[in-house]
Design a protein around this motif. Sequence first.
Motif, PDB file in Angstrom:
ATOM      1  N   GLU A 197      -4.123   2.445   1.491  1.00 21.73           N
ATOM      2  CA  GLU A 197      -3.393   3.527   0.819  1.00 21.73           C
ATOM      3  C   GLU A 197      -3.503   4.861   1.550  1.00 21.73           C
ATOM      4  OE1 GLU A 197      -4.981   3.332  -3.134  1.00 21.73           O
ATOM      5  OE2 GLU A 197      -4.239   1.290  -3.437  1.00 21.73           O
ATOM      6  N   ARG A 247      -8.575   7.256  -4.713  1.00 26.04           N
ATOM      7  CA  ARG A 247      -7.274   6.615  -4.882  1.00 26.04           C
ATOM      8  C   ARG A 247      -6.454   7.306  -5.977  1.00 26.04           C
ATOM      9  NH1 ARG A 247      -8.519   0.458  -5.577  1.00 26.04           N
ATOM     10  NH2 ARG A 247      -6.267   0.240  -5.204  1.00 26.04           N
ATOM     11  N   GLY A 279       0.798  -1.229   0.000  1.00 25.16           N
ATOM     12  CA  GLY A 279       0.000   0.000   0.000  1.00 25.16           C
ATOM     13  C   GLY A 279       0.823   1.268   0.000  1.00 25.16           C
ATOM     14  N   ASN A 280       1.922   1.280   0.744  1.00 25.96           N
ATOM     15  CA  ASN A 280       2.751   2.487   0.827  1.00 25.96           C
ATOM     16  C   ASN A 280       3.516   2.757  -0.461  1.00 25.96           C
ATOM     17  OD1 ASN A 280       2.088   3.148   3.523  1.00 25.96           O
ATOM     18  ND2 ASN A 280       3.512   1.587   4.276  1.00 25.96           N
ATOM     19  N   LYS A 284      -5.012  10.488  -4.295  1.00 24.67           N
ATOM     20  CA  LYS A 284      -3.842  10.153  -3.464  1.00 24.67           C
ATOM     21  C   LYS A 284      -2.612   9.979  -4.339  1.00 24.67           C
ATOM     22  CE  LYS A 284      -3.561   9.488   0.353  1.00 24.67           C
ATOM     23  NZ  LYS A 284      -3.053  10.336   1.462  1.00 24.67           N
ATOM     24  N   ARG A 285      -2.764   9.348  -5.487  1.00 24.80           N
ATOM     25  CA  ARG A 285      -1.623   9.114  -6.373  1.00 24.80           C
ATOM     26  C   ARG A 285      -1.165  10.395  -7.065  1.00 24.80           C
ATOM     27  NH1 ARG A 285      -4.044   4.463  -5.499  1.00 24.80           N
ATOM     28  NH2 ARG A 285      -3.004   2.467  -5.948  1.00 24.80           N
ATOM     29  N   ALA A 295      -8.311   1.091  -0.496  1.00 28.42           N
ATOM     30  CA  ALA A 295      -8.300   2.529  -0.202  1.00 28.42           C
ATOM     31  C   ALA A 295      -7.785   2.783   1.208  1.00 28.42           C
ATOM     32  CB  ALA A 295      -9.708   3.109  -0.368  1.00 28.42           C
ATOM     33  N   ARG A 330       2.298   1.536  -3.714  1.00 25.18           N
ATOM     34  CA  ARG A 330       1.372   1.722  -4.829  1.00 25.18           C
ATOM     35  C   ARG A 330       0.635   3.048  -4.797  1.00 25.18           C
ATOM     36  NH1 ARG A 330      -1.959  -2.509  -1.838  1.00 25.18           N
ATOM     37  NH2 ARG A 330      -3.864  -1.438  -1.174  1.00 25.18           N
ATOM     38  N   ARG A 331       0.498   3.656  -3.630  1.00 20.14           N
ATOM     39  CA  ARG A 331      -0.214   4.928  -3.599  1.00 20.14           C
ATOM     40  C   ARG A 331       0.586   6.050  -4.255  1.00 20.14           C
ATOM     41  NH1 ARG A 331      -0.262   6.469   2.861  1.00 20.14           N
ATOM     42  NH2 ARG A 331       1.924   7.019   3.096  1.00 20.14           N
ATOM     43  N   ASN A 332       1.809   5.728  -4.649  1.00 19.53           N
ATOM     44  CA  ASN A 332       2.652   6.703  -5.344  1.00 19.53           C
ATOM     45  C   ASN A 332       2.826   6.381  -6.823  1.00 19.53           C
ATOM     46  OD1 ASN A 332       3.346   8.319  -2.983  1.00 19.53           O
ATOM     47  ND2 ASN A 332       4.529   6.545  -2.302  1.00 19.53           N
TER      48      ASN A 332
END
Length: 462
Positions: free
Chosen positions: A330, A296, A16-17, A299-300, A327, A19-21
Amino acid sequence: MANMAMTKVPMPTQDGNVRRNNFDEVALGYTKEMAMEEAQRCLHCPTKPCISGCPVAVNIPDFIEEVKNGEFEKAYQIIRQTSSLPAVCGRVCPQETQCESKCVRGVKGEAVAIGRLERFVADWHREHVKDEAVKPASNGHKVAVVGAGPAGLTCAGDLAKLGYQVSVFEALHVAGGVLMYGIPEFRLPKAIVQNEIDGLKQMGVDIETNMVIGRSESVDDLFEAGYESVFIGSGAGLPNFMNMSGENLKGVYSANEFLTRCNLMKAYKEGVDTPIQHPKRAVIVGGGNVAMDAARCAKRLGVEEVTIVYRRSMEELPARKEEVEHAQEEGITFRLLTNPVRVLGDENGWVKGMECVSMELGEPDESGRRRPVEIKDSNFVLDVDCMIMAIGTSPNPLIRSTTEGLETNRKGCLIADDNGATTREGVFAGGDAVTGAATVILAMGAGKTAAKAMDAYIQNKK
């Protein structure tokens, strides 16, 4: 020997940490060994209850049996007998409320991971089999399809298999409909959608983009051009708002606009000219899959605080459980039992806050969910600089307003019978244009039903 494990083989995912980027696909897919292990959980029930939960009636036990035996191409061909978009369905269908909800293994444990297996089979075929689709022999008839979304593409594919000359007219500059503009890359890579579309083109389906039926040409024009029947699968792309004060402020988006800028116009890529706001604190109003997608994506894009506001509790949240969990992993915040009543702006006309009220749940409404009731004098303000409305969509009125004899209901949806026949002879319809916003697989089922009815209509006219 059957695998009697009570739970599904876990799906590998990006952390999660991480992929949110990025906008890379979250779920990484089964390996061959994982797929075969999960396939062994299927009991191959004689009554095949899972098939009744599939809107396009995929022969699920038979394709899973081939996976168990390592015959992945045979499994793919079984799916393709009824489904035009297996790689798409394996990723975005709500299997938990459809085929998997009927699975016997789900009575005392988790259902067989039908969706994950379908995705594996479709991906294996794409990576290992390079044969082009065969164009069927012509039957001498031509039909038109309005809209290149899930309903239209499915209808076009089924009619092409029967030998029809099929022309698809799409308003946007690329085919795919909501698969391209609505669902983010990290849930449904666009190369996969394009691969499915290319397969239809190889079968002889002609897709014309930048064609707004009702503006560029009318439905009547299509009949005059020699098309013997028309399918309308134009979707439901008109966003709904709450009609509250401040919705016209800068920084207020519909989820459709926001997601289109991200997905279709690639706003997340470096060097792309697509304008999109990069706020510090964004709030998404709504609790469905579209709201999860918008949150989501935000966030990205680097938004520091992303909050989902929903007027009911977590139990009533309509989004898929998997999407909600992703979600949360993330870093998306959920403000539940909360409803907006006013958008606040600064002196320059930009959003600076959203006034909300707290809610409590009362008696169930017509949907069976407990009705949200406002708590008196519970008003408070959320400090935000962007608001994205994700409370549903409606069909665009353009086609119905330019086509005589085409009736709609009070919500603006086309009226069609169980076979997709509208009130205008020779015109069929399906998907969100008829039902309002629903799922990809339901739209595909409607396209398949209409294709069969259109064939019967044309053949009976001979």
